[in-house]
Design a protein around this motif. Structure first.
Motif, PDB file in Angstrom:
ATOM      1  N   LYS A  37       6.289   1.528  -5.738  1.00 45.75           N
ATOM      2  CA  LYS A  37       5.377   0.786  -6.594  1.00 45.75           C
ATOM      3  C   LYS A  37       6.079   0.525  -7.859  1.00 45.75           C
ATOM      4  O   LYS A  37       6.185   1.372  -8.534  1.00 45.75           O
ATOM      5  N   TYR A  93       2.808  -6.741  -9.799  1.00 44.02           N
ATOM      6  CA  TYR A  93       2.514  -5.498  -9.367  1.00 44.02           C
ATOM      7  C   TYR A  93       2.981  -5.522  -8.045  1.00 44.02           C
ATOM      8  O   TYR A  93       2.453  -6.526  -7.145  1.00 44.02           O
ATOM      9  N   LEU A 137       0.321  -9.039 -15.755  1.00 38.90           N
ATOM     10  CA  LEU A 137       0.795  -7.991 -14.923  1.00 38.90           C
ATOM     11  C   LEU A 137       1.323  -8.670 -13.496  1.00 38.90           C
ATOM     12  O   LEU A 137       0.627  -9.637 -12.904  1.00 38.90           O
ATOM     13  N   SER A 153       5.578  -2.348 -11.526  1.00 41.29           N
ATOM     14  CA  SER A 153       4.780  -3.303 -12.228  1.00 41.29           C
ATOM     15  C   SER A 153       5.274  -3.846 -13.235  1.00 41.29           C
ATOM     16  O   SER A 153       6.050  -2.819 -14.082  1.00 41.29           O
ATOM     17  N   GLN A 175       4.822  -3.544  -4.131  1.00 39.76           N
ATOM     18  CA  GLN A 175       5.477  -2.559  -3.348  1.00 39.76           C
ATOM     19  C   GLN A 175       6.638  -2.932  -2.776  1.00 39.76           C
ATOM     20  O   GLN A 175       6.597  -3.898  -2.163  1.00 39.76           O
ATOM     21  N   ASN A 219       7.815  -5.010 -20.077  1.00 40.12           N
ATOM     22  CA  ASN A 219       7.968  -3.840 -19.630  1.00 40.12           C
ATOM     23  C   ASN A 219       8.020  -3.584 -18.014  1.00 40.12           C
ATOM     24  O   ASN A 219       6.800  -4.105 -17.471  1.00 40.12           O
ATOM     25  N   LEU A 220       8.753  -2.937 -17.130  1.00 42.83           N
ATOM     26  CA  LEU A 220       8.880  -2.647 -15.997  1.00 42.83           C
ATOM     27  C   LEU A 220       8.854  -1.355 -15.660  1.00 42.83           C
ATOM     28  O   LEU A 220       9.646  -0.453 -16.267  1.00 42.83           O
ATOM     29  N   CYS A 221       7.847  -0.771 -15.062  1.00 41.47           N
ATOM     30  CA  CYS A 221       7.445   0.670 -14.854  1.00 41.47           C
ATOM     31  C   CYS A 221       7.446   0.710 -13.326  1.00 41.47           C
ATOM     32  O   CYS A 221       6.775   0.157 -12.526  1.00 41.47           O
ATOM     33  N   VAL A 222       8.338   1.960 -12.855  1.00 45.77           N
ATOM     34  CA  VAL A 222       8.223   2.360 -11.482  1.00 45.77           C
ATOM     35  C   VAL A 222       6.744   3.270 -11.477  1.00 45.77           C
ATOM     36  O   VAL A 222       6.829   4.537 -11.975  1.00 45.77           O
ATOM     37  N   ASN A 223       5.757   2.709 -11.009  1.00 46.75           N
ATOM     38  CA  ASN A 223       4.563   3.624 -10.855  1.00 46.75           C
ATOM     39  C   ASN A 223       4.467   4.546  -9.829  1.00 46.75           C
ATOM     40  O   ASN A 223       3.707   5.575  -9.980  1.00 46.75           O
ATOM     41  N   GLY A 224       5.279   4.505  -8.783  1.00 42.66           N
ATOM     42  CA  GLY A 224       5.282   5.345  -7.764  1.00 42.66           C
ATOM     43  C   GLY A 224       6.473   5.255  -6.879  1.00 42.66           C
ATOM     44  O   GLY A 224       7.129   4.182  -6.817  1.00 42.66           O
ATOM     45  N   ARG A 266       4.702  -5.463 -16.988  1.00 39.50           N
ATOM     46  CA  ARG A 266       3.739  -6.470 -17.872  1.00 39.50           C
ATOM     47  C   ARG A 266       4.474  -7.296 -18.651  1.00 39.50           C
ATOM     48  O   ARG A 266       5.526  -7.324 -19.053  1.00 39.50           O
ATOM     49  N   PHE A 294       0.564  -7.177  -4.903  1.00 38.88           N
ATOM     50  CA  PHE A 294      -0.791  -6.636  -5.238  1.00 38.88           C
ATOM     51  C   PHE A 294      -1.329  -7.413  -6.357  1.00 38.88           C
ATOM     52  O   PHE A 294      -2.340  -6.976  -7.012  1.00 38.88           O
TER      53      PHE A 294
END
Lengths: 457, 457
Positions: free
Chosen positions: B322, B198, B196, B324, B200, B296-301, B326, B359
């Motif tokens: 935010k 992560y 991971l 992250s 912002q 994988n790239l995820c927009v968590n927020g 994987r 993070f």
């Protein structure tokens, strides 16, 4: 010292008490809790205009009262319809004000209070002018005053009235007083405003928030999808990338470009005020031209997933954005709205359910840049300010203008006596006493000059 | 009925009381208000393991106590180090629980309570197995137990301990019990987890919120810029568009692909659980392969501008996201983090100030898929469950695994007895009594088989 200034100085103290009274009504149309105050404010305005000799009526069929006053002099004389609004923005940010926003305060040559610049000050400039002109003899033309109470809450009342009862508003010129200025110490004629299309985009992905590790990859996060959709609305140069959107946009008239350049606008001061060192333009355009003459798409709000402190590895279930496009002549809001929807649907990736909410539309407005009314205004302004008006466009939207132009009279003129430093809509809204006085004098002179210039239709 | 089951059934009531006691500690590491309870929980575990015959110590130098127990039998025998964590996720969503999350409830063949599956149940499976094995004679090998109290709060204590005091953890195999399963009614061996990175992203545009009409065009909204940046991290096919990011990603081993296919995973059930009708994969990959073997790239927020009801024509001053990623073997978190930063900076448009907050990072883990320990586990599982384990990867991240593999012993095995229906981290976290019993029996058998299979180093 001209005759108007003299008489105004004599009666200023009395007149000013009326202004203070008007400012004390917390006529906040966004909040139904204030509807009683809005009605009281409309009643007070009716009584005041009755005292000035008008026949008045309140139209309550369509929403909050629209106040209509008729100062009839002679049916053979032309008629001007002066538009304003008596409602104000909320003032919930009381801590940021010097004083109670509805207890006007005069300090250092300025008067502070909610609505003082938008739009109670400009309303009072018109009414004081009427009072002075009547004191000097009689009004030089017929005047109708239309004051609505829903301008700050996107109300529909006046739009319905304009469409459905055009005979009440019959006139030979519409004069809008709800206009700001480009810079302080000047008066302004705004001859064009941009239109507006505003939407909310809601994206729904999985039925509940998921762990971004356990599910990331096979599941499309709506946050990712939102970024893809919004970014897809722009091309690599930052122009709007929605097929057809620029098709009807007018090239900027060379005369106008020259007039804009002649304003010698202070971009350094502008950048300082904004707090940026970079202004964005399409090739060959100045920032004012970009703002005034080109459509613009702004993401006004965006939200989705975890937005608190620190990290959280969530793959959210939903994401939303609010977007608005400012339109220029001759873009058609309905057509543009359809093009936006079509493009968004095309950009939406698989695995996402899309909902689009419409928040209404407003047409762009293109009004008078020359002709008798503009000449009368220019002459009056030049006489009072000792320099001509800023003859400009405006990037914002005044939806009622194109409605007046279509249903009431094609000739719509916007005169502005307030400026950027007035904190309109913000805390400590203010208006300089000097700007107010000049506005009153200009209105007197303008009405006199107008009477001799425009035709009775 | 094997000898372990028989003895376990005899002593189950007594043993189960211990489990209930452990579940009653509200050992929530995310909230300092619970630190006293975490210490009390660590003390209780020490005492319990002392009663079972271990020498115990608590290491408090690096944060919340790490509990270390040593069941020494014979220095000539191999040693297994069993890892677990005694802290739990918060349970502030009490209204959504059948009962107080720290008053365990047994109902319809399940035990409900915060931490029952993650990770107090798996801890107790190991300790019960030790108790049973000792009851039958003696342990078949040396066992060390390491239990940390910061797993749910991304604490650093155990990482520092693993790096700085490797001699304490010396062993011939690391066994991790903090693993979930792919489906209920099965046991699981997880041999790979994703890493991971992560971050912002904070974007700062104008120094204050502006009117989107008056300023829209010459001023770059940070919300627009955020969409451009985030969308720029993906290509038209939805792959990650960060140069170099796939360079070290391993092709999926044909053996593994066959093993994944042989799982006969029920994708319809999976889609129903997620609440989607569309799963996203790169060409030629199954959804499980996408989740387990690809970054994988995820927009968590995401947040910026006006997000309340209705429209507001604001051009906001700031926007944030935010994100992250994987990671899979052999991606290096530090290198990938640098590539992400570089790409984001490259995508940031003019007029926007960019800040990136990190993070932290976690390495991907690739552990044992075969060899004596996997064989022992497979044999034990097959005996108890009457079918073999799900030998799988996992899309999530267990940061400690690669740390153990680097500093403690290269052989790290993950055994999972819980499943997706356990509501780990959610309300009504639960574990079926059958799964618990099978876990205890499997642990007994596994430790016995392991003793005869692995070498003392």
């Amino acid at each position: 010292m001209n005759k108007y200034r003299q008489l105004y100085q004599q009666h200023k103290n009395d007149l000013f008490q009326k202004f203070l009274t008007l400012l004390k009504f917390p006529s906040v149309s966004a909040d139904p809790a204030y509807y009683g105050q809005l009605n009281a404010c409309a009643d007070w305005l009716c009584n005041y205009m009755k005292d000035l000799g008008a026949t008045v009526e309140q139209i309550k069929n369509y929403g909050l009262p629209v106040v209509l006053a008729n100062f009839s002099v002679d049916p053979k004389l032309p008629t001007v319809l002066i538009y304003g609004h008596y409602d104000v923005q909320p003032a919930n940010d009381r801590d940021l004000w010097f004083q109670d926003p509805f207890e006007p305060l005069i300090r250092d040559g300025k008067i502070y209070g909610r609505g003082v610049a938008d739009d109670k000050g400009p309303i009072m400039m018109g009414l004081f002018a009427i009072s002075i002109l009547k004191n000097l003899g009689q009004l030089p033309l017929n005047i109708k005053i239309i004051l609505e109470g829903e301008e700050e809450s996107s109300g529909e009342a006046i739009f319905k009235l304009v469409e459905r009862e055009p005979e009440k508003l019959k006139c030979d010129l519409v004069l809008c007083t709800d206009t700001g200025g480009l810079r302080s110490g000047r008066a302004t004629i705004v001859y064009s405003t941009r239109g507006l299309v505003y939407k909310q985009i809601d994206l729904i992905g999985p039925s509940h928030d998921l762990h971004s590790g356990t599910y990331g990859g096979p599941v499309q996060p709506p946050t990712n999808a939102l970024a893809l959709i919004l970014a897809g609305l722009f091309d690599a140069e930052g122009r709007i990338n929605i097929p057809g959107v620029y098709d009807k946009v007018r090239a900027i008239d060379p005369d106008e470009r020259k007039a804009f350049a002649d304003l010698n606008f202070d971009y350094e001061r502008y950048k300082n005020h904004i707090g940026t060192d970079t202004l964005i333009t399409e090739p060959g355009l100045t920032p004012l031209e970009q703002n005034w003459c080109r459509p613009n798409l702004c993401v006004n709000g965006i939200i989705g997933g975890y937005t608190g402190q620190g990290p959280k590895t969530v793959l959210p279930s939903t994401a939303s954005a609010k977007i608005s496009m400012r339109l220029v002549p001759d873009q058609d809001p309905q057509e543009i709205s359809g093009l936006i929807d079509q493009r968004i649907r095309q950009l939406c990736p698989p695995g996402i359910r899309l909902e689009i909410k419409d928040f209404g539309q407003a047409e762009p407005f293109l009004g008078l840049r020359s002709g008798p009314a503009v000449e009368a205004a220019t002459e009056a302004i030049t006489c009072v300010y000792e320099c001509g008006p800023d003859l400009i466009r405006e990037g914002g939207t005044i939806p009622i203008l194109s409605h007046f132009a279509r249903y009431t009279h094609p000739n719509v003129l916007c005169l502005g006596f307030t400026g950027a430093e007035c904190n309109t809509h913000g805390p400590n809204e203010n208006l300089s006493l000097d700007a107010f006085d000049k506005g009153v004098e200009t209105m007197c002179l303008f009405l006199e000059l107008l009477a001799g210039r425009i035709e009775r239709s």
